[in-house]
Structures are given as C-alpha cells and as structure tokens.
Design a protein around this motif. Sequence first.
Motif, PDB file in Angstrom:
ATOM      1  N   SER A  13       0.826  -1.217   0.000  1.00  0.00           N
ATOM      2  CA  SER A  13       0.000   0.000   0.000  1.00  0.00           C
ATOM      3  C   SER A  13       0.853   1.256   0.000  1.00  0.00           C
ATOM      4  CB  SER A  13      -0.912   0.041   1.238  1.00  0.00           C
ATOM      5  OG  SER A  13      -1.802  -1.037   1.249  1.00  0.00           O
ATOM      6  N   GLY A  14       2.178   1.123   0.168  1.00  0.00           N
ATOM      7  CA  GLY A  14       2.990   2.323   0.358  1.00  0.00           C
ATOM      8  C   GLY A  14       4.364   2.252  -0.262  1.00  0.00           C
ATOM      9  N   ARG A  15       5.379   2.495   0.608  1.00  0.00           N
ATOM     10  CA  ARG A  15       6.721   2.736   0.049  1.00  0.00           C
ATOM     11  C   ARG A  15       7.377   1.486  -0.532  1.00  0.00           C
ATOM     12  NH1 ARG A  15       9.710   3.320   5.932  1.00  0.00           N
ATOM     13  NH2 ARG A  15       8.811   1.322   6.514  1.00  0.00           N
ATOM     14  N   GLY A  16       7.046   0.296  -0.021  1.00  0.00           N
ATOM     15  CA  GLY A  16       7.489  -0.934  -0.679  1.00  0.00           C
ATOM     16  C   GLY A  16       8.929  -1.349  -0.434  1.00  0.00           C
ATOM     17  N   SER A  17       9.480  -0.999   0.736  1.00  0.00           N
ATOM     18  CA  SER A  17      10.875  -1.393   0.952  1.00  0.00           C
ATOM     19  C   SER A  17      11.014  -2.910   1.179  1.00  0.00           C
ATOM     20  CB  SER A  17      11.516  -0.603   2.107  1.00  0.00           C
ATOM     21  OG  SER A  17      10.974  -0.985   3.341  1.00  0.00           O
ATOM     22  N   ASN A  18      10.016  -3.528   1.828  1.00  0.00           N
ATOM     23  CA  ASN A  18      10.068  -4.992   1.963  1.00  0.00           C
ATOM     24  C   ASN A  18       9.860  -5.667   0.615  1.00  0.00           C
ATOM     25  OD1 ASN A  18      10.394  -6.105   4.817  1.00  0.00           O
ATOM     26  ND2 ASN A  18       8.978  -4.379   5.131  1.00  0.00           N
ATOM     27  N   MET A  19       8.968  -5.086  -0.179  1.00  0.00           N
ATOM     28  CA  MET A  19       8.755  -5.621  -1.528  1.00  0.00           C
ATOM     29  C   MET A  19      10.076  -5.607  -2.298  1.00  0.00           C
ATOM     30  SD  MET A  19       8.394  -4.323  -4.822  1.00  0.00           S
ATOM     31  CE  MET A  19       7.974  -2.619  -4.554  1.00  0.00           C
ATOM     32  N   ARG A  20      10.817  -4.499  -2.191  1.00  0.00           N
ATOM     33  CA  ARG A  20      12.093  -4.408  -2.892  1.00  0.00           C
ATOM     34  C   ARG A  20      13.059  -5.506  -2.410  1.00  0.00           C
ATOM     35  NH1 ARG A  20      16.144  -0.594  -4.932  1.00  0.00           N
ATOM     36  NH2 ARG A  20      14.748   1.184  -4.812  1.00  0.00           N
ATOM     37  N   LEU A  90       2.068 -10.366   1.856  1.00  0.00           N
ATOM     38  CA  LEU A  90       1.616  -9.021   2.220  1.00  0.00           C
ATOM     39  C   LEU A  90       2.826  -8.267   2.743  1.00  0.00           C
ATOM     40  CD1 LEU A  90      -1.667  -9.871   4.210  1.00  0.00           C
ATOM     41  CD2 LEU A  90      -1.349  -9.611   1.729  1.00  0.00           C
ATOM     42  N   ALA A  91       3.040  -7.071   2.219  1.00  0.00           N
ATOM     43  CA  ALA A  91       4.203  -6.289   2.643  1.00  0.00           C
ATOM     44  C   ALA A  91       3.771  -4.830   2.800  1.00  0.00           C
ATOM     45  CB  ALA A  91       5.335  -6.421   1.618  1.00  0.00           C
ATOM     46  N   GLY A  92       3.233  -4.531   3.989  1.00  0.00           N
ATOM     47  CA  GLY A  92       2.716  -3.181   4.199  1.00  0.00           C
ATOM     48  C   GLY A  92       1.419  -2.981   3.444  1.00  0.00           C
ATOM     49  N   PHE A  93       0.600  -4.046   3.360  1.00  0.00           N
ATOM     50  CA  PHE A  93      -0.706  -3.957   2.685  1.00  0.00           C
ATOM     51  C   PHE A  93      -1.729  -3.570   3.753  1.00  0.00           C
ATOM     52  CE2 PHE A  93      -4.579  -6.010   0.826  1.00  0.00           C
ATOM     53  CZ  PHE A  93      -4.626  -5.238  -0.325  1.00  0.00           C
ATOM     54  N   ASN A 111       2.604 -12.696   5.856  1.00  0.00           N
ATOM     55  CA  ASN A 111       2.653 -11.253   6.125  1.00  0.00           C
ATOM     56  C   ASN A 111       3.877 -10.962   6.979  1.00  0.00           C
ATOM     57  OD1 ASN A 111       1.697  -8.503   6.462  1.00  0.00           O
ATOM     58  ND2 ASN A 111       1.075  -9.074   8.530  1.00  0.00           N
ATOM     59  N   ILE A 112       4.397  -9.739   6.858  1.00  0.00           N
ATOM     60  CA  ILE A 112       5.440  -9.322   7.795  1.00  0.00           C
ATOM     61  C   ILE A 112       4.868  -8.256   8.724  1.00  0.00           C
ATOM     62  CG2 ILE A 112       6.486  -7.575   6.241  1.00  0.00           C
ATOM     63  CD1 ILE A 112       9.220  -8.723   7.631  1.00  0.00           C
ATOM     64  N   HIS A 113       5.154  -8.432  10.005  1.00  0.00           N
ATOM     65  CA  HIS A 113       4.614  -7.529  11.027  1.00  0.00           C
ATOM     66  C   HIS A 113       5.770  -6.994  11.870  1.00  0.00           C
ATOM     67  CE1 HIS A 113       1.745  -5.855  13.823  1.00  0.00           C
ATOM     68  NE2 HIS A 113       2.481  -6.329  14.805  1.00  0.00           N
ATOM     69  N   PRO A 114       5.768  -5.674  12.148  1.00  0.00           N
ATOM     70  CA  PRO A 114       6.919  -5.095  12.847  1.00  0.00           C
ATOM     71  C   PRO A 114       6.855  -5.213  14.371  1.00  0.00           C
ATOM     72  CG  PRO A 114       5.445  -3.359  12.143  1.00  0.00           C
ATOM     73  CD  PRO A 114       4.830  -4.657  11.666  1.00  0.00           C
ATOM     74  N   SER A 115       6.746  -6.433  14.868  1.00  0.00           N
ATOM     75  CA  SER A 115       6.910  -6.686  16.304  1.00  0.00           C
ATOM     76  C   SER A 115       7.184  -8.172  16.466  1.00  0.00           C
ATOM     77  CB  SER A 115       5.658  -6.316  17.116  1.00  0.00           C
ATOM     78  OG  SER A 115       4.679  -7.328  17.001  1.00  0.00           O
ATOM     79  N   VAL A 174      14.395  -2.078  13.320  1.00  0.00           N
ATOM     80  CA  VAL A 174      13.564  -3.252  13.003  1.00  0.00           C
ATOM     81  C   VAL A 174      13.473  -3.438  11.482  1.00  0.00           C
ATOM     82  CG1 VAL A 174      11.213  -4.197  13.118  1.00  0.00           C
ATOM     83  CG2 VAL A 174      12.225  -3.128  15.142  1.00  0.00           C
ATOM     84  N   LEU A 175      13.280  -2.328  10.770  1.00  0.00           N
ATOM     85  CA  LEU A 175      13.082  -2.426   9.314  1.00  0.00           C
ATOM     86  C   LEU A 175      14.286  -3.068   8.625  1.00  0.00           C
ATOM     87  CD1 LEU A 175      10.988  -1.702   7.077  1.00  0.00           C
ATOM     88  CD2 LEU A 175      12.312   0.393   6.695  1.00  0.00           C
ATOM     89  N   SER A 176      15.494  -2.729   9.115  1.00  0.00           N
ATOM     90  CA  SER A 176      16.659  -3.324   8.447  1.00  0.00           C
ATOM     91  C   SER A 176      16.662  -4.843   8.660  1.00  0.00           C
ATOM     92  CB  SER A 176      17.964  -2.661   8.892  1.00  0.00           C
ATOM     93  OG  SER A 176      18.192  -2.957  10.226  1.00  0.00           O
ATOM     94  N   GLN A 177      16.110  -5.311   9.762  1.00  0.00           N
ATOM     95  CA  GLN A 177      15.991  -6.767   9.956  1.00  0.00           C
ATOM     96  C   GLN A 177      14.827  -7.348   9.144  1.00  0.00           C
ATOM     97  OE1 GLN A 177      18.433  -8.310  11.180  1.00  0.00           O
ATOM     98  NE2 GLN A 177      19.352  -6.328  11.687  1.00  0.00           N
ATOM     99  N   GLU A 178      13.761  -6.558   8.972  1.00  0.00           N
ATOM    100  CA  GLU A 178      12.652  -7.033   8.123  1.00  0.00           C
ATOM    101  C   GLU A 178      13.169  -7.382   6.730  1.00  0.00           C
ATOM    102  OE1 GLU A 178       9.023  -4.679   8.043  1.00  0.00           O
ATOM    103  OE2 GLU A 178       9.486  -3.834   9.998  1.00  0.00           O
ATOM    104  N   HIS A 179      14.075  -6.527   6.256  1.00  0.00           N
ATOM    105  CA  HIS A 179      14.580  -6.725   4.888  1.00  0.00           C
ATOM    106  C   HIS A 179      15.432  -7.988   4.765  1.00  0.00           C
ATOM    107  CE1 HIS A 179      14.064  -2.100   4.331  1.00  0.00           C
ATOM    108  NE2 HIS A 179      12.928  -2.762   4.278  1.00  0.00           N
TER     109      HIS A 179
HETATM  110  C1  GRF Z   1       6.734  -2.613   7.476  1.00  0.00           C
HETATM  111  O1  GRF Z   1       7.192  -2.140   8.712  1.00  0.00           O
HETATM  112  C2  GRF Z   1       5.973  -3.897   7.660  1.00  0.00           C
HETATM  113  O2  GRF Z   1       6.437  -4.668   8.718  1.00  0.00           O
HETATM  114  C3  GRF Z   1       4.585  -3.400   7.972  1.00  0.00           C
HETATM  115  O3  GRF Z   1       4.410  -2.265   7.158  1.00  0.00           O
HETATM  116  C4  GRF Z   1       5.680  -1.694   6.874  1.00  0.00           C
HETATM  117  C5  GRF Z   1       5.787  -1.620   5.376  1.00  0.00           C
HETATM  118  O4  GRF Z   1       6.947  -0.949   4.972  1.00  0.00           O
HETATM  119  N1  GRF Z   1       3.607  -4.431   7.764  1.00  0.00           N
HETATM  120  P1  GRF Z   1       7.429  -1.056   3.467  1.00  0.00           P
HETATM  121  O5  GRF Z   1       6.275  -0.555   2.606  1.00  0.00           O
HETATM  122  O6  GRF Z   1       7.761  -2.475   3.190  1.00  0.00           O
HETATM  123  O7  GRF Z   1       8.614  -0.147   3.368  1.00  0.00           O
END
Ligand code: GRF
Length: 234
Positions: A13-20, A90-93, A111-115, A174-179
């Motif tokens: 739905s947004g910036r898409g850094s996890n998608m990248r 799902l990545a920020g959907f 899905n990825i969740h930031p916690s 956290v985001l750098s670990q999500e990636h």
């Molecule tokens: C991430 O923090 C993810 O965990 C959450 O939404 C955010 C999406 O960020 N579900 P991005 O669009 O992937 O940059």
Amino acid sequence: MTVSRVKTAILISGRGSNMRALVEAAQEPDFPAEIALVFSNVPDAAGLHIANAFGIPTSALSHRDFGTREAFERALDAKLGDHGVELVCLAGFMRLLSEWFVDHWAGRMINIHPSLLPSFRGLETHARALKAGVLIHGCTVHYVVADLDAGPIVAQAAVPVLAGDTPKTLAARVLSQEHRLYPMALRLVASGATRLEDTRVVTSVNASADVVMIVPGPIPLSKGSGRAFEPLGR
Ligand code: GRF
C-alpha cells in the motif's frame, strides 16, 4: 539445474521497501519464488514505481472504487489468477482481508509484522513497545489467518531497544531486519521447507537458528560513572 519457482504476488500500500527486498532476493538464480506481480490498493503507491523499475508486472485497484470489501477482493483474486499466482506476500498492505479471501489463500499467504508476535499486534508497534519498556523488539513473518496478526509464525528477528530510542530510531532498526527476514521466510515457504499443516507450522529446517538475533554487548559505562546503587549493608 532449473529450479521450479513458485509464482508469488506481493501486495503493498505504500513505500514498498520490503517488496524491494523480496524482489532483489528473487533475482538469485536459486531462489524458489518468482515475483509474478506487485499489486497495490493505492494506485500511486511509491512501491509500484520500484517494481516497475525492476520490470515486475504491476497492477493497482483502489478499494474505494468498489462497493464492498468482497467485491474488491474478488477483483484482486481475479488479478492474482490472471498472473498464475500461487503464493501471496503481504508487505505493508493496509487493508483488512475478509474471511473469504483469507480462507481462499489459507497456507499460501504470509505477512510481515513489525513486532515480535504475539506482542503488539496491530498498529504503532514501535511506540507501544517503547511505552511497555521491552528491551527486545523485532519483526515476525507469519501465515495470514482471519484474526489480525495472529497467524502461525514462520520466522522472527529480534533487535535490542536502546536507551534514547524513539519510535523512529527503533522502527529503522527493526526495518533493516525485516529486509533480511522476509526473503529468508519466503525462501522457506516457497521451497516447501516450511508449510502450514492445519494450524501448525511444520518445518524441515531449524528456522530459529537462522534468524537474526542481535544481543547487546557489554554495557559501555564511561570511566568514573561509578555505581548507580551501592551494595546493601555498607
Ligand atoms: C513494514 O514495517 C511492515 O512490517 C509493515 O508495514 C511496513 C511496510 O513498509 N507491515 P514497506 O512498505 O515495506 O517499506
């Protein structure tokens, strides 16, 4: 050797850094998933431009153009079908999904969740983690079930909460670990090494051995900082 790759859609739905991060991982020749579609419910989502730049097919449908949640999801499901999608990430959907859609993709949607679930389901996880005073925070990849952020866990990564953290600094850590985590989790699921059996995650590898667990080192007290607390009885 040709690897048969699972056709995967990423919903954003947004910036898409996890998608990248997922798209980049899927460029590895041995990666078990192929990113067949990046879909957004927000037609001007920044992430769509990133996907386009990688040459990944994209599609967008605004949920606002549909009378009901189900009508939107039927149209989304048709798009997934058009692209032969077998697995959904799902990545920020930022749309709640109906029971119909979730059941339809059961065991095939993550899905990825930031916690570190089950703590801090829902939104504003970093501010809530700071308020709760936890010392370890992180991110979780989980199968999607009808209950929000409550599905069986595929993989987790932990980071320390540091003195002086703000929701922003903690979110960045956290985001750098999500990636790192999401590509690893997609590899597990797409390869079949991890799968959902009924409501349990079954895995042939010890996923926890591979997660990123960052533990703070010795605490650097400055010289002369002395003792905060004198031992009792002195
Ligand atoms: C991430 O923090 C993810 O965990 C959450 O939404 C955010 C999406 O960020 N579900 P991005 O669009 O992937 O940059």
